[in-house]
Design a protein around this motif. Sequence first.
Motif, PDB file in Angstrom:
ATOM      1  N   TRP A 268       0.856  -1.271   0.008  1.00 46.10           N
ATOM      2  CA  TRP A 268       0.138  -0.186   0.208  1.00 46.10           C
ATOM      3  C   TRP A 268       1.026   1.113  -0.041  1.00 46.10           C
ATOM      4  CZ3 TRP A 268      -4.867   1.270  -0.807  1.00 46.10           C
ATOM      5  CH2 TRP A 268      -5.498   2.478  -0.236  1.00 46.10           C
ATOM      6  N   GLY A 269       1.966   1.137   0.729  1.00 47.27           N
ATOM      7  CA  GLY A 269       2.629   2.421   0.915  1.00 47.27           C
ATOM      8  C   GLY A 269       3.834   2.523  -0.200  1.00 47.27           C
ATOM      9  N   GLY A 270       3.975   1.675  -1.137  1.00 49.15           N
ATOM     10  CA  GLY A 270       4.649   1.870  -2.211  1.00 49.15           C
ATOM     11  C   GLY A 270       6.112   1.520  -2.247  1.00 49.15           C
ATOM     12  N   TRP A 271       6.463   0.819  -1.194  1.00 46.90           N
ATOM     13  CA  TRP A 271       8.104   0.364  -0.868  1.00 46.90           C
ATOM     14  C   TRP A 271       8.293  -0.657  -1.840  1.00 46.90           C
ATOM     15  CZ3 TRP A 271       5.471   1.236   3.797  1.00 46.90           C
ATOM     16  CH2 TRP A 271       5.793   2.444   4.721  1.00 46.90           C
ATOM     17  N   SER A 272       9.423  -0.352  -2.469  1.00 53.17           N
ATOM     18  CA  SER A 272      10.107  -1.295  -3.521  1.00 53.17           C
ATOM     19  C   SER A 272      10.341  -2.643  -2.995  1.00 53.17           C
ATOM     20  CB  SER A 272      11.150  -0.760  -4.053  1.00 53.17           C
ATOM     21  OG  SER A 272      12.176  -0.357  -3.015  1.00 53.17           O
ATOM     22  N   GLU A 273      10.514  -3.515  -3.721  1.00 56.00           N
ATOM     23  CA  GLU A 273      10.704  -5.034  -3.339  1.00 56.00           C
ATOM     24  C   GLU A 273      12.206  -5.033  -2.941  1.00 56.00           C
ATOM     25  OE1 GLU A 273      10.180  -7.152  -6.772  1.00 56.00           O
ATOM     26  OE2 GLU A 273       7.854  -6.997  -6.941  1.00 56.00           O
ATOM     27  N   ASN A 274      13.043  -4.235  -2.864  1.00 59.34           N
ATOM     28  CA  ASN A 274      14.441  -4.310  -2.571  1.00 59.34           C
ATOM     29  C   ASN A 274      14.852  -3.395  -1.647  1.00 59.34           C
ATOM     30  OD1 ASN A 274      14.389  -2.464  -4.493  1.00 59.34           O
ATOM     31  ND2 ASN A 274      16.196  -2.576  -5.317  1.00 59.34           N
ATOM     32  N   PHE A 275      13.964  -2.991  -0.784  1.00 59.37           N
ATOM     33  CA  PHE A 275      14.110  -1.812   0.315  1.00 59.37           C
ATOM     34  C   PHE A 275      14.685  -2.542   1.547  1.00 59.37           C
ATOM     35  CE2 PHE A 275      10.298  -3.679   2.030  1.00 59.37           C
ATOM     36  CZ  PHE A 275      10.187  -3.308   3.162  1.00 59.37           C
ATOM     37  N   ASN A 276      15.353  -1.903   2.317  1.00 62.49           N
ATOM     38  CA  ASN A 276      16.236  -2.170   3.519  1.00 62.49           C
ATOM     39  C   ASN A 276      14.971  -2.803   4.496  1.00 62.49           C
ATOM     40  OD1 ASN A 276      17.750  -2.802   5.504  1.00 62.49           O
ATOM     41  ND2 ASN A 276      18.665  -1.053   5.644  1.00 62.49           N
ATOM     42  N   SER A 277      15.137  -4.096   5.101  1.00 66.20           N
ATOM     43  CA  SER A 277      13.981  -4.651   5.974  1.00 66.20           C
ATOM     44  C   SER A 277      14.096  -3.589   7.169  1.00 66.20           C
ATOM     45  CB  SER A 277      14.415  -5.871   6.348  1.00 66.20           C
ATOM     46  OG  SER A 277      15.616  -6.092   6.710  1.00 66.20           O
ATOM     47  N   GLY A 278      15.113  -3.041   7.533  1.00 63.94           N
ATOM     48  CA  GLY A 278      15.236  -2.126   8.553  1.00 63.94           C
ATOM     49  C   GLY A 278      14.282  -0.794   8.434  1.00 63.94           C
ATOM     50  N   THR A 279      14.130  -0.603   7.293  1.00 69.10           N
ATOM     51  CA  THR A 279      13.274   0.741   7.024  1.00 69.10           C
ATOM     52  C   THR A 279      11.748   0.719   7.585  1.00 69.10           C
ATOM     53  OG1 THR A 279      14.291   1.168   5.070  1.00 69.10           O
ATOM     54  CG2 THR A 279      12.175   2.267   5.416  1.00 69.10           C
ATOM     55  N   ILE A 280      11.011  -0.460   7.456  1.00 64.75           N
ATOM     56  CA  ILE A 280       9.800  -0.621   8.026  1.00 64.75           C
ATOM     57  C   ILE A 280       9.648  -0.687   9.381  1.00 64.75           C
ATOM     58  CG2 ILE A 280       9.704  -3.312   7.838  1.00 64.75           C
ATOM     59  CD1 ILE A 280       6.855  -0.951   6.915  1.00 64.75           C
ATOM     60  N   PHE A 281      10.821  -1.109  10.099  1.00 60.60           N
ATOM     61  CA  PHE A 281      10.813  -1.135  11.385  1.00 60.60           C
ATOM     62  C   PHE A 281      11.023   0.419  12.123  1.00 60.60           C
ATOM     63  CE2 PHE A 281      13.300  -1.538  15.351  1.00 60.60           C
ATOM     64  CZ  PHE A 281      12.489  -2.426  16.211  1.00 60.60           C
ATOM     65  N   LYS A 282      11.628   1.100  11.436  1.00 57.37           N
ATOM     66  CA  LYS A 282      11.959   2.309  11.836  1.00 57.37           C
ATOM     67  C   LYS A 282      10.519   3.011  11.839  1.00 57.37           C
ATOM     68  CE  LYS A 282      17.118   2.557  10.822  1.00 57.37           C
ATOM     69  NZ  LYS A 282      17.901   3.379  10.065  1.00 57.37           N
ATOM     70  N   TYR A 283       9.890   2.723  10.788  1.00 59.72           N
ATOM     71  CA  TYR A 283       8.694   3.334  10.633  1.00 59.72           C
ATOM     72  C   TYR A 283       7.596   3.083  11.597  1.00 59.72           C
ATOM     73  CZ  TYR A 283       9.053   5.750   6.166  1.00 59.72           C
ATOM     74  OH  TYR A 283       9.503   6.447   5.059  1.00 59.72           O
ATOM     75  N   LEU A 284       7.933   1.746  12.418  1.00 62.13           N
ATOM     76  CA  LEU A 284       6.723   1.174  13.338  1.00 62.13           C
ATOM     77  C   LEU A 284       7.054   1.507  14.674  1.00 62.13           C
ATOM     78  CD1 LEU A 284       6.030  -2.386  11.713  1.00 62.13           C
ATOM     79  CD2 LEU A 284       4.532  -0.335  11.644  1.00 62.13           C
ATOM     80  N   LEU A 285       8.443   1.555  14.995  1.00 57.39           N
ATOM     81  CA  LEU A 285       9.047   2.006  16.577  1.00 57.39           C
ATOM     82  C   LEU A 285      10.227   2.938  16.461  1.00 57.39           C
ATOM     83  CD1 LEU A 285       8.804   0.943  19.267  1.00 57.39           C
ATOM     84  CD2 LEU A 285      10.329  -0.869  18.696  1.00 57.39           C
ATOM     85  N   SER A 286      10.017   3.780  17.201  1.00 61.54           N
ATOM     86  CA  SER A 286      10.901   4.969  17.587  1.00 61.54           C
ATOM     87  C   SER A 286      10.675   5.443  18.806  1.00 61.54           C
ATOM     88  CB  SER A 286      11.032   6.000  16.559  1.00 61.54           C
ATOM     89  OG  SER A 286      11.955   7.213  16.847  1.00 61.54           O
ATOM     90  N   TRP A 287      11.759   5.729  19.427  1.00 71.09           N
ATOM     91  CA  TRP A 287      11.897   6.380  20.809  1.00 71.09           C
ATOM     92  C   TRP A 287      11.250   7.661  20.877  1.00 71.09           C
ATOM     93  CZ3 TRP A 287      14.164  11.085  22.352  1.00 71.09           C
ATOM     94  CH2 TRP A 287      14.965  11.678  21.417  1.00 71.09           C
ATOM     95  N   THR A 288      11.210   8.381  19.820  1.00 71.75           N
ATOM     96  CA  THR A 288      10.330   9.571  19.746  1.00 71.75           C
ATOM     97  C   THR A 288       8.914   9.460  19.977  1.00 71.75           C
ATOM     98  OG1 THR A 288      10.429   9.674  17.356  1.00 71.75           O
ATOM     99  CG2 THR A 288      12.264  10.597  18.371  1.00 71.75           C
ATOM    100  N   ASP A 289       8.352   8.249  19.505  1.00 73.80           N
ATOM    101  CA  ASP A 289       6.906   8.349  19.394  1.00 73.80           C
ATOM    102  C   ASP A 289       6.526   8.030  20.831  1.00 73.80           C
ATOM    103  OD1 ASP A 289       6.994   8.170  16.777  1.00 73.80           O
ATOM    104  OD2 ASP A 289       7.316   6.028  16.523  1.00 73.80           O
ATOM    105  N   ALA A 290       5.184   8.558  20.842  1.00 75.35           N
ATOM    106  CA  ALA A 290       4.441   8.417  22.289  1.00 75.35           C
ATOM    107  C   ALA A 290       3.842   6.954  22.399  1.00 75.35           C
ATOM    108  CB  ALA A 290       3.143   9.445  22.455  1.00 75.35           C
ATOM    109  N   PRO A 291       4.392   6.399  23.682  1.00 71.19           N
ATOM    110  CA  PRO A 291       3.790   5.272  23.901  1.00 71.19           C
ATOM    111  C   PRO A 291       2.537   4.872  24.075  1.00 71.19           C
ATOM    112  CG  PRO A 291       4.530   6.194  25.914  1.00 71.19           C
ATOM    113  CD  PRO A 291       4.826   7.219  24.800  1.00 71.19           C
TER     114      PRO A 291
END
Length: 319
Positions: A268-291
């Motif tokens: 849905w988001g248009g990520w390419s097939e060869n994108f870094n697997s760590g990218t999606i994790f950074k989108y889902l979790l970051s210390w800056t986000d409100a718990p």
Amino acid sequence: MRASITHVYGRDFGLGTQVWLEDPLFRGKYTGNPSLSTVVSSYMISLRRRKVRAGYVVTSARAIDEATIKAMFLFNEVFPAEVSRQQITRQWKEAHPEYWGGRNMRIMLQWLDLSAFLCLLRYDEALHLQWHHIHFEKLGDNKFRIRIELPFRKTHQNGGCAPFVLYNNPEKPWMCPIRAFAMWSQTCSQLSIPREGYVFRKRVGFDNFSANPEDVMSIFRRQARCSWNASGTICIDPRPYGTHSFRRGGCQYLAMVLRWPIRNICTWGGWSENFNSGTIFKYLLSWTDAPLIDREDYMNPDRPAGEICHACGRSCSCA
């Protein structure tokens, strides 16, 4: 900075993206892109390691969540439509920061925020959305949908972008793209703004917009931060947020609220097939986000129930 230098050497000077190497036939002559040399690559790796050891952490923009969108929606709903121009002075605006813009501006930003949030759009993709990219479709029985067809994206420079199809959400009007789009379309009609060219227009005066179809809004980050900073009774610090907050927030909304599989989110988001697997994790979790929940409630058997799902009727934390 290195990416900019690589671009200048590769595109402006025509050196391409080949590694910087010495010509084996002509000693002292090098070919390729100097920014991609082994020396520069080694320096960048060691620089990243030194910064981590020194305590520097890569900080992502805090993700926008549904609660923030709802707070802005409720505040904008009761915002007065008419404000006297004589009343708007610099001293008066300093005493009333919620009057950074009028109701029309808020209606436009509501549609801009929601489209970027639900479609996981980058801010430049959202700003350059044009009226002919949006198709309004009636399904019958008071059901509607919007089809957004982008000509190109960051990962699809030559076209071939899959469309975004959005449906109405009467249970949650603050998350309803049909309502937000209809409100902005109606506002454009009332202001005699032609519905052609760019959807999000340059502001003129306190609460009007340019009628030129080519005048695109260019101060998105400033206006968005103002809207976050004056969202009613809640206090939202705008500093952790940025232009990528909607794409990150939408990704988390699809994963945590709508329970989409990771594969569907990437498609849905248009990520390419060869994108870094760590990218999606950074989108889902970051210390800056409100718990989402307090630390004490992770294993709490008496943890309070959440909101009731309109589809299954469940309110437990595992729903």
